[in-house]
Design a protein around this motif. Structure first.
Motif, short mmCIF file in Angstrom:
data_model
loop_
_atom_site.label_atom_id
_atom_site.label_comp_id
_atom_site.label_asym_id
_atom_site.label_seq_id
_atom_site.Cartn_x
_atom_site.Cartn_y
_atom_site.Cartn_z
N LEU A 145 0.83 -1.21 0.00
CA LEU A 145 0.00 0.00 0.00
C LEU A 145 0.86 1.25 0.00
O LEU A 145 0.58 2.22 -0.71
N THR A 146 1.94 1.24 0.78
CA THR A 146 2.85 2.38 0.79
C THR A 146 3.49 2.58 -0.57
O THR A 146 3.64 3.71 -1.05
N PHE A 147 3.86 1.47 -1.21
CA PHE A 147 4.41 1.54 -2.57
C PHE A 147 3.40 2.15 -3.53
O PHE A 147 3.72 3.03 -4.33
N ALA A 148 2.16 1.71 -3.45
CA ALA A 148 1.11 2.23 -4.32
C ALA A 148 0.89 3.73 -4.08
O ALA A 148 0.70 4.49 -5.03
N GLN A 149 0.90 4.14 -2.84
CA GLN A 149 0.73 5.56 -2.53
C GLN A 149 1.85 6.39 -3.15
O GLN A 149 1.61 7.46 -3.72
N ALA A 150 3.08 5.88 -3.07
CA ALA A 150 4.22 6.59 -3.66
C ALA A 150 4.11 6.62 -5.17
O ALA A 150 4.44 7.63 -5.81
N CYS A 151 3.65 5.51 -5.77
CA CYS A 151 3.47 5.47 -7.22
C CYS A 151 2.42 6.47 -7.68
O CYS A 151 2.60 7.18 -8.68
N GLY A 184 2.69 10.05 -10.17
CA GLY A 184 1.97 10.21 -11.42
C GLY A 184 1.77 8.94 -12.21
O GLY A 184 1.34 8.99 -13.37
N ILE A 185 2.04 7.77 -11.62
CA ILE A 185 1.81 6.50 -12.30
C ILE A 185 0.31 6.21 -12.29
O ILE A 185 -0.32 6.22 -11.23
N GLY A 186 -0.26 5.91 -13.45
CA GLY A 186 -1.70 5.74 -13.54
C GLY A 186 -2.18 4.31 -13.58
O GLY A 186 -3.39 4.06 -13.46
N HIS A 187 -1.28 3.35 -13.76
CA HIS A 187 -1.65 1.94 -13.93
C HIS A 187 -0.93 1.14 -12.86
O HIS A 187 0.30 1.13 -12.78
N PHE A 188 -1.69 0.43 -12.02
CA PHE A 188 -1.11 -0.35 -10.93
C PHE A 188 -1.64 -1.77 -11.00
O PHE A 188 -2.85 -2.00 -11.08
N SER A 189 -0.72 -2.75 -10.97
CA SER A 189 -1.08 -4.16 -10.99
C SER A 189 -0.61 -4.82 -9.70
O SER A 189 0.54 -4.63 -9.28
N LEU A 190 -1.48 -5.62 -9.10
CA LEU A 190 -1.17 -6.29 -7.83
C LEU A 190 -1.36 -7.79 -7.95
O LEU A 190 -2.38 -8.27 -8.46
N LEU A 191 -0.39 -8.54 -7.46
CA LEU A 191 -0.56 -9.97 -7.28
C LEU A 191 -1.27 -10.18 -5.96
O LEU A 191 -0.71 -9.99 -4.89
N SER A 192 -2.54 -10.58 -6.02
CA SER A 192 -3.36 -10.78 -4.84
C SER A 192 -3.69 -12.27 -4.72
O SER A 192 -2.80 -13.10 -4.86
N ALA A 193 -4.92 -12.63 -4.46
CA ALA A 193 -5.28 -14.04 -4.29
C ALA A 193 -6.78 -14.21 -4.53
O ALA A 193 -7.57 -13.29 -4.33
N VAL A 194 -7.17 -15.41 -4.93
CA VAL A 194 -8.57 -15.70 -5.17
C VAL A 194 -9.34 -15.66 -3.84
O VAL A 194 -8.83 -16.01 -2.79
#
Length: 222
Positions: A98-104, A108-118
């Motif tokens: 989440l901290t990484f995403a906030q910094a991204c 100005g990064i507009g596209h974020f991909s996360l490896l999550s889980a089913v």
């Protein structure tokens, strides 16, 4: 006509899925620069990739490396959640991504991909899926133009990385996969190389809005 080149920044490329995504990205002509943020140095797949040794828990250690990228991919996570202390699991699988995403997002990064889980759910009584669900809710609140949430079930790796339990699962899951039909298809096992390539393909194909990607989508993308 070819589309614009895509620059990608990755957190977690030293793991199995991240490593496969990295290999796939390195071979794609649509990809320009690949910036890796790792806790330790890894072998690079080619001239497109550069790496920085950082502390995933301290955004000050990597914030300067985010500017100018189009896509961020996060595959960070503990290897064996069942054998990891609760506070460590939450820190690695929720707080750091989440901290990484906030910094991204701030960069100005507009596209974020996360490896999550089913099966993730912020309201679950089970720690693993609850923590992943809470992370996804946190990502939604950031307002990325494109949010891709990858929901694999069993990830089938060529080798046993985590001991006897994984050895049993790796042996049994390919036999169980054909039995998982209809709404159970999302629980089918996915080869790690297919999952990594699906993350790479999704990163370069663009799009807007939120996408939850499960087994059928992995097969389509690869």
């Amino acid at each position: 006509m070819e589309g614009p080149m895509v620059d990608v920044v990755m957190l977690g490329a030293s793991g199995a899925v991240g490593g496969e995504a990295l290999k796939a990205l390195a071979g794609m002509p649509q990809v320009g620069r690949i910036t890796l943020l790792n806790r330790r140095e890894i072998a690079l797949p080619g001239p497109k990739a550069v790496q920085h040794v950082i502390d995933p828990g301290d955004p000050a250690s990597y914030r300067a490396h985010l500017a100018g990228h189009d896509v961020a991919i996060c595959t960070l996570g503990v290897g064996e959640p069942s054998k990891t202390a609760r506070d460590v699991f939450i820190r690695v699988d929720h707080d750091m991504p989440l901290t990484f995403a906030q910094a991204c997002r701030a960069a100005g990064i507009g596209h974020f991909s996360l490896l999550s889980a089913v099966g993730v759910s912020a309201g679950s009584r089970f720690l693993y899926v609850r923590t992943k669900g809470q992370l996804e809710d946190g990502l939604r609140a950031l307002g990325f133009a494109r949010l891709a949430l990858f929901h694999p079930s069993m990830i089938l790796t060529p080798e046993n990385r985590y001991g006897p339990t994984q050895a049993v699962m790796l042996a049994l899951w390919p036999w169980l996969t054909p039995l998982l039909a209809g709404p159970l298809r999302k629980y089918r096992g996915v080869r790690v190389e297919d999952l990594g390539r699906a993350m790479a393909v999704e990163a370069v194909r663009g799009g807007t809005g939120e996408a939850v990607l499960e087994w059928d989508t992995f097969q389509t993308l690869t």
